[in-house]
Structure formats: C-alpha cells, structure tokens
Design a protein around this motif. Sequence first.
Motif, PDB file in Angstrom:
ATOM      1  N   SER A  38      49.524  47.438 -16.228  1.00 11.55           N
ATOM      2  CA  SER A  38      49.539  45.992 -16.270  1.00 11.55           C
ATOM      3  C   SER A  38      50.915  45.511 -16.709  1.00 11.55           C
ATOM      4  O   SER A  38      51.558  46.144 -17.539  1.00 11.55           O
ATOM      5  N   THR A 155      43.228  41.393 -14.609  1.00 15.44           N
ATOM      6  CA  THR A 155      44.449  41.171 -15.392  1.00 15.44           C
ATOM      7  C   THR A 155      44.803  42.381 -16.237  1.00 15.44           C
ATOM      8  O   THR A 155      45.980  42.710 -16.400  1.00 15.44           O
ATOM      9  N   GLY A 159      45.410  44.667 -11.649  1.00 14.66           N
ATOM     10  CA  GLY A 159      46.103  43.458 -11.232  1.00 14.66           C
ATOM     11  C   GLY A 159      45.669  42.964  -9.862  1.00 14.66           C
ATOM     12  O   GLY A 159      44.651  43.406  -9.302  1.00 14.66           O
ATOM     13  N   LYS A 160      46.441  42.058  -9.308  1.00 18.86           N
ATOM     14  CA  LYS A 160      46.103  41.441  -8.029  1.00 18.86           C
ATOM     15  C   LYS A 160      46.179  42.420  -6.867  1.00 18.86           C
ATOM     16  O   LYS A 160      45.578  42.190  -5.819  1.00 18.86           O
TER      17      LYS A 160
END
Length: 337
Positions: A38, A155, A159-160
């Motif tokens: 992250s 998050t 992540g994305k």
Amino acid sequence: MRRRSLLLAAVPAGLVTLAGCGDGSSESSKASASPSASPSSVPPPKIVDGPLPAITAGTKFGEKPTVAKGTGEPSKNLAVRTAIAGSGRAIAENDFIVANYLGQIWATAKVFDNSYDRKAPLVMQLAQGSLIDGWRYALAGKKAGSRIEMAVPPTWGYGKAGNPDAGIKGTDTLVFVVDLVDSFNSKSSSKGKPVAQNDASLPKIGTETDGSAPSVDIQQPDPPKKLVSNYVLEGDGPEVKASQTILCQFQGLVWKKGNKGKPFVATYGTGRLSQLSLEQMQQVVKGLTDGVTGKKVGSRVLIVVPPDQGYGDNPPSGSPIKKDSTLVFTVDILAAM
C-alpha cells in the motif's frame, strides 16, 4: 519451485547476508504476481470490530477454516476480531511472524490463497513494504498462539489495481483468517536443549539464549579437514531442506587459536535477522548450506567449514578472510520457509 505468497509485497527489510550470497529473495513464482505494498502516503486505518463473516468450520487453532460469505456492505475501515486469544509474545512492527492463513473475497467467498493446504506456515516480516498494510495494522500487538480474523478494504490491501492473477479486483474487500504460530525479533535465539560438547578439538560454543552472540572459544591451532556440523542446542522442529530459506541469527569467524569472538559477519546485536537462501549459499559457502541441511528448526548449530567448502583461494575482497581459511559459524535456526 515453491509458490510465493500473495501477501508478500517486496523483499523483506532487515536482511543480513554473507558477501556474494544474494539477498534471500529468490522465492519467485509463476503462479502469482508479487503485489505492491500500500502507498506509504495512505494514513493508518481506523480499526473496528466488524462486520466479519462467521467461521463455520475448522474453528480450532491450526485447522483450515471455512468462512462464510460476507453479508451486506463491508466496512470501509479495517475490521479485526480475535477469534482465539493466544498467550505468546506480543508482535511488534518489524517482527517476523510464522503464520498459517486463508484469504477469500468478501462478496463471493472465493478463496484465493491459503497456506494450510501447503502444510507449511508462511514466514514474513511485519514491516512496511513487506506485505499488505492490512496485515501490518491488524496483527501488531497480537500474541503468538492467536487466531485473528480481518476484513481488509482495498486501501490497505492491493489498492485500486487489485491483483488480477489472484482474481482480486480493485474494489474487493478481502477476508483473512490468520493463525499466528510464532514470532521472532532481533533479540531472538534458538531455544533448543543443550547438547554436550565433548570434542576438545572443536570450538566451545556458548548456550546463552538472550539474543546476544554466543561465545566462541577456539583453542586448537589446527582445524579439522572435513566439514563439522554439530548441535549446540537441539530444537524439536522439522529438519531443514537444502531447497529452503532459513530465518536465523548467525555469526562467522576465521579459525585461529585464541579467537574468542571476532566475527567477520554477524546478525547478533545488529537489530536485524537474516534470511539465508540455502540454494544461493550453496554457490558461495557450500559448507554452510551442507551444515544447516538436515538440522532441526529451533536449533543452534556449530559448523566448521574447511577451505574447499568455503572461499578457498578466492576470499571476499577487503574481508579478514585469507586464502585457504577455515571458517567457524554458529547458526540459530529460528524458522524455515
């Protein structure tokens, strides 16, 4: 080749290795990608009690769990629950943990990874850049012997970008059940039973287990001609295989009469542990790999390496090791992976 855990984000920090042996990061995988950690700019999560899906089977510590599908919307925060409270040492940031785990997707209950089927706990460092941040925050302060369930939003997960190789989308909340088998830090030593050291021709090794470097007393001028690998403290763990990487404390000295502890390399007292890939070490100091192979996890081992299984006539530049030196190692084998 062993499958690399989906949790690992990078080569763990704090490695100490012998010159030329590499960084212990050879554990690669064709089955899964190595996800990124992250972003460091992400603030710590708020930790909440739930919601968390029920563990419906395999409810005992060490059993492979079955976890229900998540119902409703998962929390946007990090949900953490202690399903079984352990009584071992509390885990802190940068400690290494030995853990079994199962991970699945909240919305579908699809299991994307688990260590129970591999019948080998994973060894990893609880450090930024080493594994997903959800684990870092959820496990800090927990005690060895505990079972922890957590729900990790993107998050503090992948992540994305998600992890396409594992079927994880950037919007997926992940559910983990983690059995914390053991933990180690830079003050850890092997805790095996002392073994008699009756051979006067070999160095006498200390049996202290407070994380400090064990004493080494070399009294003989002439070293043995063949490899020596003897228990100083004998553990009760599984035998180490030559294909494994070990988590350890170690020191290396040059055989010289009167040398009572002037190592050319050591982890004791440095604030770090070492992950030694025995396959890589085979190409550098063959005797060290051969001396560790077959020894039990949890042991301290004395290894005397003759020149033909050490550096021979090509010692590391700038080191105190001279040509045709016999080397003396003490190795505390904390874990094997």
